[in-house]
Design an enzyme around this catalytic site. Sequence first.
Site, short mmCIF file in Angstrom:
data_model
loop_
_atom_site.label_atom_id
_atom_site.label_comp_id
_atom_site.label_asym_id
_atom_site.label_seq_id
_atom_site.Cartn_x
_atom_site.Cartn_y
_atom_site.Cartn_z
CG PHE A 44 -1.94 1.10 1.20
CD1 PHE A 44 -3.02 1.06 0.34
CD2 PHE A 44 -1.81 2.20 2.04
CE1 PHE A 44 -3.96 2.06 0.33
CE2 PHE A 44 -2.74 3.22 2.03
CZ PHE A 44 -3.82 3.15 1.16
CG ASP A 45 2.78 4.64 -2.98
OD1 ASP A 45 3.01 5.43 -2.05
OD2 ASP A 45 3.31 4.73 -4.10
CB ILE A 46 1.40 5.93 2.77
CG1 ILE A 46 2.84 6.43 2.68
CG2 ILE A 46 1.31 4.62 3.52
CD1 ILE A 46 3.46 6.70 4.03
CB SER A 47 2.89 8.99 -1.63
OG SER A 47 3.12 8.11 -2.72
CG LEU A 76 -4.09 7.93 0.08
CD1 LEU A 76 -5.24 8.92 0.24
CD2 LEU A 76 -3.71 7.34 1.44
#
Length: 953
Positions: free
Chosen positions: A20-23, A25
Amino acid sequence: ARGFSLPLQRPADCGSTRYFDISRLACGPCGAHQRKSAGGERPGGSGAGGARAAPLWDPDSGRGVTQDGWNCITCPKGLTLDGKCKCLSNEILVERSTDGILLNEALCVQCNGTEQSFSASDPSGSRCVRCEQTFINVSKSCDCSSPNILTGGLCFSAGASLPPKGVATVRFGQLGLTLTSAWFLKNLESSASACWLYSNLTACQALGNMCVMNMNSLSPSSTDACGLFQYIYVSTARLGTVHSIPYWRHNLPWLYYGDQPGLASRVLEADNFPTIFSFKGTVEDVKLQFIAASFDAAGNFLKWQSLEGGILQLCPDTQTKLNAAYTFGTTYQQSCKISVSKILLDFANPIFYDLFLEYNGDNGQQYLWAVPVLNLNLQYSEMFVNQGNNMNNWLLTRRFFLVDALSGKENDLGELPRVIRIASKITISIRLVSHTQRGTIYPPLITIAYTDVLVQNPETQSVTVSFSVNYEMNQSEAQIQTDITLGVLGGLAVLWSLLKTAGWKRRTGSSIIDLQTVLKFLLFYAGDLANVFFIITVGTGIYWLVFFKAQQFVSVLLPLPSQEEDFVTYIACAFSLKALQFLQLLVSQLTVDIFFIDWERPKGKVLKAVEGEGVVKSAAAPVSIWRTYFIANEWNEIQTVRKLNPLFQVLAVLFFLEVVGFSNLALMDSSSSLMRSSESYIAPWSRILRFGVSAALWLAIATLQIIFFSVFYERFVEDKLSQFVDLCCMSNISVFLLSYSCFGYYIHGRSVHGHADTNMEEMNMNLKREAENLCSQRGLLPNTDGQTFQISISRRMRLHYDRIHETLTRKRGPARLLDSSANTFEQSTRAYNAMNKFLSSFIDHVHKEMDYIVKDKLLLERILGMEFMEPIDKSIFYNDEGHSFSDVLYYGNETTLLIFDFLFFSVVDLASQSFVLAAILTYLQQEIFRFIRNTLGQKNLASKTLVDERFLI
């Protein structure tokens, strides 16, 4: 489409091969020989290592993952479930030599009770641990010596292209205070450098959070958190955008809608939210499904969370009431005071939110629409651009927090903050698309105002916070239609008032336009304009009540309280003007000229002693005055008779509002239910709906009362006006009324039997003869039944009436100007007899120079309420079957009284928001004015008719 939308993806949706890429989402693919971290997000703290994923382990080859998760190593004694090397319980795992070099094969060393063979770099002192990656990249060791730069636990090369040196200050504008933040001092430069050099995701998020803690304020020359963020944002344009959203850069959080004000209208109005809402339907149709991505201050993604459960509501309440904020169409308001000590306890660490509104796409995929934030504390070039109403000046943002107790810590992060910043006012605004018939809305807007609190004594300090959800639509079209209606009806009111003034001039026998004429026109216009405002306000209130509450697919939304000001002004104008009309009506009724004509003639003669002469002479037998007194009392009683019962009217309206529950229809929510449970949220009142509900009930109950009174009560029980006319005829008394100088009413009460002063037997015989048509008819003209007339008298007739009337009223002067009591009575008697003789002879056509004719009014004359013929030589008696003499009584002015009572009720209710108080005060004012009307009307009656006031009971 979808302007600012993106698919909803959660860490659990990424599977084993994606993280999951937090930048973004969103899920992203892991690289070769990598797996996602335990939390499902891309790993790493504030260091550069956050840019890589964890390696995969291979159980078959016996190779596992090192304890720090950065490398692979051979494990001679097998692997644990998470892919780490396994040792026996009495052994310690060793992966590195004492100089920090990774071994090819892990060692399991038996514990000997000493720690000398292990590096002290691990807090437990049991093993060597890996240095932060930036130390290895820069110095190939765990030492960041000069000229390298050590900041925030990271090591940067002296020759690296670092962003500008950051200013670790936070500005608290409301307090006029700027302080150096311990959190910013520790993390600002390292986060900016790691984000800039290594695209470290958590570092970029942490930098964005520090900008948000600085209220997203931008200044061209500043290198504070927002200045550093903008520097990186502009410099990374080559990286492209996320989800095709032009303001969202790769690896960076989305903080702004553009880098300067002026784009708000495009963001808020260019696209419609791609779903529809209704007041009745499935959960998706009636619920606003807000969802937020939450981060901690260090930039770590926490979770997706729904706003239900009071996430943004700082005031405590039940789950049902908290969740009611997101029911579509329900205006929500919550406010309370919270102690600073509780805030510090519950919000020690700030949480940052990126807010979205969830919806279902055509393919069944769940999507998110970004919700913009209007931060009222944001400054752009030292100006509060978001505090005005001009949308073109706004600078919209994305991320926000509820409480910041972190940036206000000056020296030590373990101490209490010197200042805390609280979201004291949060408003979510939902705007309906114009001319929609299917509940289409524009993207929501969340408006936040922060309050800076200087922490001095947390136990005694408190902060007022509020949370609200407002619904609005463009009311300009409705306002234009109202203005047009007001203009048209106002113009018609002018014409109608001019006609009334012309009629009044004719009825007063004057043809000169003077100041009195202008004042009378203004009084007429005040009453007519009050009716115009009343029609507009009642129509508006009932329109919103019906169309808002009855709709399924939403096409209209209620005006905001600020948009109701014009409506309230119209009500105030209607009440003020109607009160002026009512007072003018009261004055005119209290000054009416009235005289009771006694047709009774003496029966025979009697002997009467002449005072002072000692002789007895015969004289006409006196006529009893009791019949006149009786008629005067009956007239006094019907002065305040109304077509409806005022007490019943007030009680019935109050019963339906408060007991049956119609007042619940005035709540600003989508429910049309009359009953509400105590556990449910009670929305605020709408002033328009309160007026609409009360108007509908007031008019409906009044209409039913009037219909019942006219159709049933007057026909089968009693008709007081007809009874009064009959009583006049049986008493042989006529009533002569002048409401204007040359206009009034005449009730012909001359008995067809010649005498009314008789015994019971003769009275019964007279009634029997009349019932059997053995006598003439009661009408003024032969062979007619017309007993009531509107009269328009000539100027000559009026002058003669005034001359006699002066002698009637002269006795009312000061007592010192009068002669003896005997002379006063004698003068009064002579004046009374003179007026009685004159009026009776006038009715009998004795005075040819002051004669009259009887005719019917033309239809247009009846409609316009005026007379076309001017009584120059002869007076005119107009046949009147409608008993219009009631115009000088309450009875004939029921519409004016009804409207005045209702407007009084509404004004009190709008001021107090209490139907009960409005009902009580309305009844009290009715009784007060009825008392005034009765008391002063009785005095006027006694003065004009010479009936002693002591006989009026």
